[in-house]
Motif scaffolding. Structure first.
Motif, PDB file in Angstrom:
ATOM      1  N   ASP A  40       0.834  -1.208   0.000  1.00  0.00           N
ATOM      2  CA  ASP A  40       0.000   0.000   0.000  1.00  0.00           C
ATOM      3  C   ASP A  40       0.868   1.258   0.000  1.00  0.00           C
ATOM      4  O   ASP A  40       0.543   2.236  -0.681  1.00  0.00           O
ATOM      5  CB  ASP A  40      -0.932   0.011   1.213  1.00  0.00           C
ATOM      6  CG  ASP A  40      -1.982  -1.074   1.139  1.00  0.00           C
ATOM      7  OD1 ASP A  40      -2.350  -1.460   0.003  1.00  0.00           O
ATOM      8  OD2 ASP A  40      -2.431  -1.534   2.200  1.00  0.00           O
ATOM      9  N   LYS A  43       2.242   1.639  -3.548  1.00  0.00           N
ATOM     10  CA  LYS A  43       1.206   2.081  -4.486  1.00  0.00           C
ATOM     11  C   LYS A  43       0.913   3.568  -4.325  1.00  0.00           C
ATOM     12  O   LYS A  43       0.784   4.299  -5.302  1.00  0.00           O
ATOM     13  CB  LYS A  43      -0.076   1.277  -4.280  1.00  0.00           C
ATOM     14  CG  LYS A  43      -0.009  -0.121  -4.829  1.00  0.00           C
ATOM     15  CD  LYS A  43      -1.306  -0.866  -4.556  1.00  0.00           C
ATOM     16  CE  LYS A  43      -1.210  -2.307  -4.971  1.00  0.00           C
ATOM     17  NZ  LYS A  43      -2.421  -3.070  -4.635  1.00  0.00           N
ATOM     18  N   THR A  44       0.827   4.004  -3.077  1.00  0.00           N
ATOM     19  CA  THR A  44       0.559   5.414  -2.806  1.00  0.00           C
ATOM     20  C   THR A  44       1.713   6.282  -3.298  1.00  0.00           C
ATOM     21  O   THR A  44       1.493   7.337  -3.897  1.00  0.00           O
ATOM     22  CB  THR A  44       0.327   5.636  -1.299  1.00  0.00           C
ATOM     23  OG1 THR A  44      -0.760   4.814  -0.877  1.00  0.00           O
ATOM     24  CG2 THR A  44       0.020   7.086  -0.998  1.00  0.00           C
ATOM     25  N   LYS A  47       1.586   6.518  -7.043  1.00  0.00           N
ATOM     26  CA  LYS A  47       0.447   7.296  -7.525  1.00  0.00           C
ATOM     27  C   LYS A  47       0.666   8.792  -7.306  1.00  0.00           C
ATOM     28  O   LYS A  47       0.371   9.604  -8.172  1.00  0.00           O
ATOM     29  CB  LYS A  47      -0.828   6.861  -6.801  1.00  0.00           C
ATOM     30  CG  LYS A  47      -2.071   7.489  -7.384  1.00  0.00           C
ATOM     31  CD  LYS A  47      -3.347   7.246  -6.611  1.00  0.00           C
ATOM     32  CE  LYS A  47      -3.517   5.869  -6.071  1.00  0.00           C
ATOM     33  NZ  LYS A  47      -4.780   5.693  -5.342  1.00  0.00           N
ATOM     34  N   THR A  48       1.216   9.154  -6.145  1.00  0.00           N
ATOM     35  CA  THR A  48       1.370  10.571  -5.810  1.00  0.00           C
ATOM     36  C   THR A  48       2.726  11.139  -6.207  1.00  0.00           C
ATOM     37  O   THR A  48       2.933  12.344  -6.089  1.00  0.00           O
ATOM     38  CB  THR A  48       1.176  10.781  -4.297  1.00  0.00           C
ATOM     39  OG1 THR A  48       2.190  10.050  -3.600  1.00  0.00           O
ATOM     40  CG2 THR A  48      -0.202  10.357  -3.854  1.00  0.00           C
TER      41      THR A  48
END
Length: 103
Positions: A40, A43-44, A47-48
């Motif tokens: 997680d 992934k964050t 993405k950011t």
């Protein structure tokens, strides 16, 4: 870790390691929960486009690993099943820090 615990190496396959003994220790549960959050965090960060989350995760994991160093022992544990589970937990944490986070 492997050199200092040569009597426990080679570890059995992960499917044969009895990890139920790890549930009795709050420190082991903390390490496990943090390891489970790795995907997680990645992934964050992807993405950011902010790598600070990965750095924060690495520092938190390093702290959680070093906290139980004297209570979640491997070398002097009489129960080899428990020692295998603890060694495997530490090796997984090392792999995430070194191979996945690049530290």
């Amino acid at each position: 870790m492997e050199r200092k615990n040569s009597e426990l190496i080679p570890l059995p396959p992960p499917s044969l390691i009895d990890t139920s003994s790890l549930t009795s220790s709050q420190h082991a549960r903390d390490i496990t929960i943090l390891l489970r959050s790795y995907l997680d965090v990645m992934k964050t960060a992807l993405k950011t486009h902010e790598p600070s989350g990965v750095v924060t995760f690495a520092f938190r994991l390093a702290h959680v690993i070093s906290s139980p160093w004297e209570t979640l022992i491997v070398k002097e544990e009489e129960n080899t099943e428990k020692a295998h589970a603890r060694l495997w937990l530490y090796l997984c944490a090392r792999d995430v820090l070194v191979l996945r986070c690049g530290f």
